[in-house]
Design a protein around this motif. Structure first.
Motif, PDB file in Angstrom:
ATOM      1  N   ALA A 277       0.833  -1.202   0.000  1.00 13.19           N
ATOM      2  CA  ALA A 277       0.000   0.000   0.000  1.00 13.19           C
ATOM      3  C   ALA A 277       0.869   1.255   0.000  1.00 13.19           C
ATOM      4  N   LEU A 278       1.970   1.235   0.775  1.00 12.22           N
ATOM      5  CA  LEU A 278       2.863   2.384   0.828  1.00 12.22           C
ATOM      6  C   LEU A 278       3.524   2.611  -0.526  1.00 12.22           C
ATOM      7  N   ILE A 279       3.970   1.530  -1.171  1.00 15.97           N
ATOM      8  CA  ILE A 279       4.577   1.669  -2.496  1.00 15.97           C
ATOM      9  C   ILE A 279       3.538   2.152  -3.502  1.00 15.97           C
ATOM     10  N   GLY A 280       2.303   1.686  -3.362  1.00 13.29           N
ATOM     11  CA  GLY A 280       1.236   2.170  -4.227  1.00 13.29           C
ATOM     12  C   GLY A 280       1.039   3.674  -4.080  1.00 13.29           C
ATOM     13  N   GLN A 281       1.129   4.185  -2.844  1.00 10.94           N
ATOM     14  CA  GLN A 281       1.024   5.625  -2.613  1.00 10.94           C
ATOM     15  C   GLN A 281       2.189   6.366  -3.267  1.00 10.94           C
ATOM     16  N   ALA A 282       3.380   5.766  -3.206  1.00  3.35           N
ATOM     17  CA  ALA A 282       4.553   6.400  -3.818  1.00  3.35           C
ATOM     18  C   ALA A 282       4.398   6.466  -5.342  1.00  3.35           C
ATOM     19  N   ILE A 283       3.860   5.402  -5.953  1.00  3.35           N
ATOM     20  CA  ILE A 283       3.646   5.413  -7.406  1.00  3.35           C
ATOM     21  C   ILE A 283       2.568   6.430  -7.762  1.00  3.35           C
ATOM     22  N   ASP A 284       1.529   6.531  -6.930  1.00  2.00           N
ATOM     23  CA  ASP A 284       0.508   7.571  -7.122  1.00  2.00           C
ATOM     24  C   ASP A 284       1.143   8.955  -7.120  1.00  2.00           C
ATOM     25  N   TYR A 285       2.058   9.174  -6.179  1.00  2.00           N
ATOM     26  CA  TYR A 285       2.767  10.453  -6.094  1.00  2.00           C
ATOM     27  C   TYR A 285       3.545  10.729  -7.375  1.00  2.00           C
ATOM     28  N   PHE A 286       4.205   9.696  -7.900  1.00  2.00           N
ATOM     29  CA  PHE A 286       4.978   9.845  -9.134  1.00  2.00           C
ATOM     30  C   PHE A 286       4.086  10.247 -10.311  1.00  2.00           C
ATOM     31  N   LEU A 287       2.873   9.698 -10.367  1.00  2.19           N
ATOM     32  CA  LEU A 287       1.967   9.971 -11.485  1.00  2.19           C
ATOM     33  C   LEU A 287       1.136  11.236 -11.293  1.00  2.19           C
ATOM     34  N   ASN A 288       1.099  11.748 -10.081  1.00  4.88           N
ATOM     35  CA  ASN A 288       0.255  12.900  -9.767  1.00  4.88           C
ATOM     36  C   ASN A 288       0.834  14.164 -10.400  1.00  4.88           C
ATOM     37  N   VAL A 289       0.059  14.845 -11.246  1.00  6.12           N
ATOM     38  CA  VAL A 289       0.582  16.021 -11.957  1.00  6.12           C
ATOM     39  C   VAL A 289       0.843  17.187 -11.012  1.00  6.12           C
ATOM     40  N   SER A 290       0.171  17.226  -9.884  1.00  8.44           N
ATOM     41  CA  SER A 290       0.358  18.337  -8.954  1.00  8.44           C
ATOM     42  C   SER A 290       1.497  18.079  -7.974  1.00  8.44           C
ATOM     43  N   GLY A 291       1.865  16.810  -7.783  1.00  4.01           N
ATOM     44  CA  GLY A 291       2.896  16.473  -6.811  1.00  4.01           C
ATOM     45  C   GLY A 291       2.432  16.610  -5.376  1.00  4.01           C
ATOM     46  N   VAL A 292       1.143  16.869  -5.191  1.00  2.00           N
ATOM     47  CA  VAL A 292       0.599  17.054  -3.840  1.00  2.00           C
ATOM     48  C   VAL A 292       0.280  15.697  -3.223  1.00  2.00           C
ATOM     49  N   THR A 293       0.823  15.452  -2.064  1.00  3.77           N
ATOM     50  CA  THR A 293       0.547  14.216  -1.338  1.00  3.77           C
ATOM     51  C   THR A 293       0.776  14.486   0.133  1.00  3.77           C
ATOM     52  N   ALA A 294       0.338  13.588   0.974  1.00  2.00           N
ATOM     53  CA  ALA A 294       0.460  13.806   2.417  1.00  2.00           C
ATOM     54  C   ALA A 294       1.915  13.856   2.862  1.00  2.00           C
ATOM     55  N   ARG A 295       2.783  13.036   2.235  1.00  2.00           N
ATOM     56  CA  ARG A 295       4.196  12.982   2.638  1.00  2.00           C
ATOM     57  C   ARG A 295       5.093  13.022   1.401  1.00  2.00           C
ATOM     58  N   PRO A 296       5.245  14.181   0.782  1.00  2.00           N
ATOM     59  CA  PRO A 296       6.004  14.250  -0.469  1.00  2.00           C
ATOM     60  C   PRO A 296       7.468  13.853  -0.338  1.00  2.00           C
ATOM     61  N   LYS A 297       8.107  14.169   0.793  1.00  2.00           N
ATOM     62  CA  LYS A 297       9.543  13.871   0.925  1.00  2.00           C
ATOM     63  C   LYS A 297       9.785  12.367   1.053  1.00  2.00           C
ATOM     64  N   ILE A 298       8.983  11.711   1.861  1.00  3.43           N
ATOM     65  CA  ILE A 298       9.111  10.255   2.004  1.00  3.43           C
ATOM     66  C   ILE A 298       8.768   9.571   0.691  1.00  3.43           C
ATOM     67  N   MET A 299       7.682  10.008   0.033  1.00  2.00           N
ATOM     68  CA  MET A 299       7.276   9.392  -1.226  1.00  2.00           C
ATOM     69  C   MET A 299       8.351   9.578  -2.297  1.00  2.00           C
ATOM     70  N   ASN A 300       8.938  10.759  -2.323  1.00  2.00           N
ATOM     71  CA  ASN A 300       9.981  11.039  -3.298  1.00  2.00           C
ATOM     72  C   ASN A 300      11.183  10.115  -3.079  1.00  2.00           C
ATOM     73  N   ALA A 301      11.565   9.924  -1.820  1.00  2.00           N
ATOM     74  CA  ALA A 301      12.696   9.051  -1.515  1.00  2.00           C
ATOM     75  C   ALA A 301      12.401   7.603  -1.905  1.00  2.00           C
ATOM     76  N   ILE A 302      11.195   7.125  -1.616  1.00  2.00           N
ATOM     77  CA  ILE A 302      10.825   5.739  -1.942  1.00  2.00           C
ATOM     78  C   ILE A 302      10.806   5.538  -3.452  1.00  2.00           C
ATOM     79  N   VAL A 303      10.211   6.479  -4.189  1.00  2.00           N
ATOM     80  CA  VAL A 303      10.146   6.352  -5.650  1.00  2.00           C
ATOM     81  C   VAL A 303      11.548   6.303  -6.250  1.00  2.00           C
ATOM     82  N   GLN A 304      12.416   7.228  -5.823  1.00  2.00           N
ATOM     83  CA  GLN A 304      13.758   7.256  -6.405  1.00  2.00           C
ATOM     84  C   GLN A 304      14.549   6.003  -6.042  1.00  2.00           C
ATOM     85  N   ALA A 305      14.420   5.545  -4.803  1.00  2.00           N
ATOM     86  CA  ALA A 305      15.117   4.325  -4.401  1.00  2.00           C
ATOM     87  C   ALA A 305      14.630   3.131  -5.216  1.00  2.00           C
ATOM     88  N   LEU A 306      13.325   3.031  -5.405  1.00  2.00           N
ATOM     89  CA  LEU A 306      12.749   1.907  -6.141  1.00  2.00           C
ATOM     90  C   LEU A 306      13.143   1.966  -7.612  1.00  2.00           C
TER      91      LEU A 306
END
Length: 453
Positions: free
Chosen positions: A302-331
Motif C-alpha cells: 500500500a505504501l509503495i502504491g502511494q509512492a507510485i501515485d505520487y509519481f503519477l500525480n501532476v500536482s505532486g501534492v501528497t500527504a508525505r512528499p519527501k518520504i514518497m519522493n525518496a521511496i520512488v527514487q530508491a525503487l
C-alpha cells in the motif's frame, strides 16, 4: 533573457517581414529550408520561417518555465507542438498594422486561452502485455494505480466495461487459443482487435496503469515507469530480486535475447559462445501463496502504491512528499540496477538506492540507515566470518560507486559480481524495512528519520 512580450513582439515583426513577396524563399539563411505550416483552425494555414519557428519554441519554453506542472503533464515534444498549434488561430485575430505591443498582448491572451481549453483532467488507462509469474492463474491484484491481471480476466473486464465488443472479445480469445482468424471487415473494431493482439501478444498477463491529467505521450511513458516500479516491488519478495525481474517485463521492454560470439584460440578448436539474457517468465508461485504474500505485506504494498501515485500525480501534492519522493527514487534505482548487465554499473545503481533512502548521506548515512533498519553496527560482521558493516559499505560505496562516478576507479577490470550480490542484498533489505517503517509511521515526512531507531 527575453521576456514573453519581447519574444512575441519579435515574432509579430517576423510575421510582418515575411509578408513581402519572395520573403519565404527556399533559401533560409545559408541552407535549404522549406517553410513550415501552422493551421489557423478555419481550413487555412500560415507559412512560417525558420526564425518564426525559433521564436515559437522560445515562447513555449518561457510558458513552461512559468508553470512547473507543465513538465509533469507533457513531454517537451508534446508541449512544443501544442503551443505551436495555438499560434495559427492567435495570429489570425490581429491586424499587423496595429501597435506591435498591443498585438503581442492579444496573441498571448489567445495562446493562454487555447492552452487552458486543451489542458484537461482527462483520465487514461494504459495497458501493456507483460510477463510475470511462471504460473498464469494468479488472481488480479493492484499496487496503487498499477494493476496486473491474467489476460483473460483483463479481456473480460474490458468487455464488461463496454470498451471491447463481444465479437472482438470472442475473436481475441480464439486467437489466444491458437485459432486462425478469418479476415474481418475493415472498420474500427477490426483495428481495435489488431491493436489488442499486437499490444498483448503472447504475454499471459496485462499490466494496466491509470493516469489523470497527463498528455498522451507523457501518460504512456510515465505508465511504463510506474509498471517497472510495481514490478520491482513484486520482485522484492524474492531473495534475489534481479533473478525474478529477469522474467518480469512489459512487451514494450527489450525481449529475451541470446548473445552470441565467435571465439578463436590459436591451435584450439572452439565453437561459438552464447549466453541467454532474460527469462520467458518470472518464478512460479501458486495463486494461494501469492495471495498470502499480498496479505502478509499489505501495508508495504500500500505504501509503495502511494509512492507510485505520487509519481503519477501532476500536482505532486501528497500527504508525505519527501518520504514518497525518496521511496520512488530508491525503487527506480533498484529496478535499473536489477536490469543492469554490467556488474560494476549495477553496484553503482544499487548504492544509489541506498543513498536515496539515506537522504544523500553518503557512506555514513548508509551505515546509519543499516544500523537503524537492519540492526547491524559498524564494527560487527555482516555475516559469519564476513567483513564488518563499515568494510562492506566502503566496498560498495567508496570503491564501487564513488570512484566509478568520479572516474578514479583503478579496479575497473576486476570481477564485481560478488560486490554486486552484496549491494543487491543491502538494497533489498533496506528497501523492505524502510517501506515498512514508513508504513508504520504515517505522520513522519522526513527521510533522514529512516536513519534513526
Amino acid at each position: 533573457m527575453a521576456t514573453l512580450d519581447t519574444l512575441l513582439t519579435d515574432l509579430i515583426a517576423e510575421v510582418t517581414r515575411i509578408q513581402a513577396p519572395d520573403a519565404l524563399s527556399s533559401k533560409d539563411g545559408d541552407s535549404f529550408s522549406m517553410p513550415g505550416l501552422i493551421a489557423t483552425g478555419d481550413g487555412r494555414s500560415i507559412a512560417t520561417s525558420r526564425e518564426m519557428e525559433r521564436l515559437i519554441e522560445a515562447v513555449a519554453q518561457e510558458l513552461k518555465g512559468s508553470d512547473p506542472s507543465i513538465s509533469q503533464r507533457y513531454t517537451d515534444k508534446e508541449w512544443n507542438w501544442l503551443v505551436r498549434g495555438t499560434f495559427g488561430p492567435a495570429l489570425m485575430i490581429i491586424d499587423l498594422d496595429d501597435d506591435p505591443a498591443h498585438n503581442a498582448q492579444r496573441v498571448l491572451a489567445s495562446i493562454r486561452s487555447q492552452i487552458d481549453a486543451a489542458v484537461t483532467a482527462q483520465a487514461r488507462e494504459n495497458a501493456f502485455g507483460c510477463t510475470l509469474f511462471g504460473t498464469f492463474n494468479v488472481a488480479p491484484f493492484a499496487i496503487g494505480p498499477v494493476s496486473f491481471e491474467p489476460r483473460s480476466d483483463w479481456l473480460t473486464r474490458k468487455q464488461h466495461d463496454g470498451e471491447i465488443t463481444n465479437t472482438t472479445a470472442r475473436r481475441v480469445r480464439q486467437s489466444w487459443r491458437g485459432a486462425k482468424l478469418r479476415r474481418r471487415k475493415a472498420g474500427y473494431d477490426a483495428i481495435r482487435e489488431k491493436d489488442i493482439l499486437d499490444a498483448v501478444g503472447k504475454c499471459p498477463y496485462v499490466c494496466t496503469v491509470r493516469t489523470k491529467g497527463l498528455a498522451p505521450e507523457a501518460s504512456r511513458l510515465k505508465a511504463q515507469t510506474a509498471s517497472h516500479l510495481a514490478m520491482a516491488a513484486v520482485a522484492l519478495r524474492w531473495s534475489r530480486p534481479s533473478e525474478a525481474l529477469a522474467g518480469f517485463r512489459l512487451l514494450t521492454d527489450p525481449g529475451i535475447r541470446r548473445q552470441r560470439s565467435l571465439v578463436f584460440v590459436p591451435g584450439v578448436r572452439i565453437l561459438a559462445g552464447a549466453q541467454l539474457v532474460g527469462m520467458p517468465h518470472g518464478p512460479s508461485i501458486s495463486a494461494e501463496d501469492w495471495l498470502a504474500e499480498l496479505e502478509e505485506n499489505r501495508d508495504g504494498f500500500a505504501l509503495i502504491g502511494q509512492a507510485i501515485d505520487y509519481f503519477l500525480n501532476v500536482s505532486g501534492v501528497t500527504a508525505r512528499p519527501k518520504i514518497m519522493n525518496a521511496i520512488v527514487q530508491a525503487l527506480l534505482w533498484f529496478y535499473e540496477a536489477c536490469r543492469e548487465e554490467v556488474d560494476l554499473m549495477a553496484v553503482v545503481k544499487f548504492t544509489a538506492t541506498l543513498d536515496a533512502l539515506a537522504a544523500g548521506g553518503k557512506s555514513g548515512g548508509i551505515r546509519r540507515l543499516v544500523n537503524a533498519r537492519l540492526g547491524i553496527q559498524d564494527d560487527k560482521p555482516i555475516r559469519k566470518d564476513g567483513p564488518t558493516l563499515k568494510a562492506a559499505v566502503d566496498e560498495i560505496y567508496s570503491d564501487g560507486r564513488s570512484r566509478t562516478i568520479h572516474g578514479t576507479n583503478d579496479k575497473l577490470g576486476k570481477d564485481w559480481s560478488s560486490t554486486r550480490r552484496l549491494a543487491e542484498q543491502f538494497a533489498r533489505l533496506c528497501l523492505i524495512t524502510s517501506v515498512g517503517w514508513a508504513a508504520e509511521n504515517p505522520s513522519i515526512d522526513n527521510p533522514a528519520a529512516l536513519q534513526k531507531n
